[in-house]
Scaffold this motif. Structure first.
Motif, mmCIF file in Angstrom:
data_model
loop_
_atom_site.group_PDB
_atom_site.id
_atom_site.type_symbol
_atom_site.label_atom_id
_atom_site.label_comp_id
_atom_site.label_asym_id
_atom_site.label_seq_id
_atom_site.Cartn_x
_atom_site.Cartn_y
_atom_site.Cartn_z
ATOM 1 N N ASP A 11 -40.134 -31.849 5.217
ATOM 2 C CA ASP A 11 -40.485 -30.852 6.238
ATOM 3 C C ASP A 11 -39.742 -29.540 5.988
ATOM 4 O O ASP A 11 -40.315 -28.458 6.120
ATOM 5 N N PHE A 12 -38.476 -29.643 5.637
ATOM 6 C CA PHE A 12 -37.680 -28.444 5.347
ATOM 7 C C PHE A 12 -38.257 -27.688 4.151
ATOM 8 O O PHE A 12 -38.440 -26.466 4.202
ATOM 9 N N ALA A 13 -38.576 -28.393 3.076
ATOM 10 C CA ALA A 13 -39.112 -27.750 1.871
ATOM 11 C C ALA A 13 -40.454 -27.074 2.156
ATOM 12 O O ALA A 13 -40.705 -25.964 1.678
ATOM 13 N N GLU A 14 -41.305 -27.732 2.927
ATOM 14 C CA GLU A 14 -42.602 -27.135 3.263
ATOM 15 C C GLU A 14 -42.423 -25.873 4.107
ATOM 16 O O GLU A 14 -43.103 -24.870 3.886
ATOM 17 N N ALA A 15 -41.498 -25.912 5.059
ATOM 18 C CA ALA A 15 -41.237 -24.735 5.897
ATOM 19 C C ALA A 15 -40.653 -23.601 5.054
ATOM 20 O O ALA A 15 -41.025 -22.436 5.217
ATOM 21 N N ALA A 16 -39.761 -23.933 4.131
ATOM 22 C CA ALA A 16 -39.165 -22.907 3.272
ATOM 23 C C ALA A 16 -40.215 -22.281 2.369
ATOM 24 O O ALA A 16 -40.263 -21.060 2.201
ATOM 25 N N PHE A 25 -30.569 -26.929 4.268
ATOM 26 C CA PHE A 25 -31.060 -28.145 4.904
ATOM 27 C C PHE A 25 -30.194 -28.557 6.101
ATOM 28 O O PHE A 25 -30.724 -28.984 7.131
ATOM 29 N N LYS A 26 -28.893 -28.421 5.991
ATOM 30 C CA LYS A 26 -28.012 -28.805 7.092
ATOM 31 C C LYS A 26 -28.305 -27.961 8.337
ATOM 32 O O LYS A 26 -28.423 -28.488 9.444
ATOM 33 N N GLN A 27 -28.437 -26.662 8.151
ATOM 34 C CA GLN A 27 -28.732 -25.782 9.284
ATOM 35 C C GLN A 27 -30.120 -26.072 9.849
ATOM 36 O O GLN A 27 -30.327 -26.041 11.055
ATOM 37 N N TRP A 28 -31.069 -26.341 8.953
ATOM 38 C CA TRP A 28 -32.418 -26.715 9.384
ATOM 39 C C TRP A 28 -32.344 -27.919 10.329
ATOM 40 O O TRP A 28 -32.967 -27.917 11.392
ATOM 41 N N CYS A 29 -31.592 -28.935 9.947
ATOM 42 C CA CYS A 29 -31.493 -30.133 10.778
ATOM 43 C C CYS A 29 -30.795 -29.852 12.105
ATOM 44 O O CYS A 29 -31.122 -30.457 13.123
ATOM 45 N N PRO A 33 -37.221 -26.949 14.235
ATOM 46 C CA PRO A 33 -38.274 -26.572 15.182
ATOM 47 C C PRO A 33 -38.898 -27.808 15.828
ATOM 48 O O PRO A 33 -38.867 -28.900 15.251
ATOM 49 N N SER A 34 -39.493 -27.619 16.949
ATOM 50 C CA SER A 34 -40.168 -28.698 17.655
ATOM 51 C C SER A 34 -41.211 -29.340 16.742
ATOM 52 O O SER A 34 -41.992 -28.646 16.087
#
Length: 120
Positions: A11-16, A25-29, A33-34
């Protein structure tokens, strides 16, 4: 835990890739987002200690293959990792390269028992 971490990394990679994040990734977690998959940021380590990074043998253990466009040597040090397990002698880890924000993507280098350090 491993599967949850992989889904969150996806999910993080797709959003990036879509330009919807400007963090690691740590900040993303921590601020996912909802509807996005995330794991506890306490499970994520951004990099290894200076001791591990300066020990040639330990550094080699954490250097894994990547495509040439990521690094010309086709290898990258993957100090970032997820604490998949804990509280036992195996303490599994998932080591990854976070190149999502520079269009290199996410690369998983290792999933397995804790690699060598001062405590192993």
């Amino acid at each position: 835990m491993t599967w949850d971490a992989l889904l969150a990394l996806q999910d993080f990679a797709e959003a990036a890739a879509a330009g919807r994040t400007g963090c690691d990734f740590k900040q993303w977690c921590a601020d996912a987002p909802s509807g996005a998959r995330a794991i506890s940021p306490r499970k994520i380590v951004r990099d290894e200690s200076k001791t591990v990074k300066s020990n040639a043998s330990w550094r080699r253990e954490r250097t894994f293959p990547v495509p040439e466009h990521v690094h010309p040597a086709r290898k990258a040090f993957m100090g970032a990792h997820v604490r998949v397990g804990g509280g036992n002698t195996i303490a599994p880890r998932l080591h990854y390269y976070d190149g999502a924000c520079v269009e290199h993507g996410i690369y998983i280098g290792y999933i397995g028992p804790h690699l060598t350090n001062t405590l192993t």
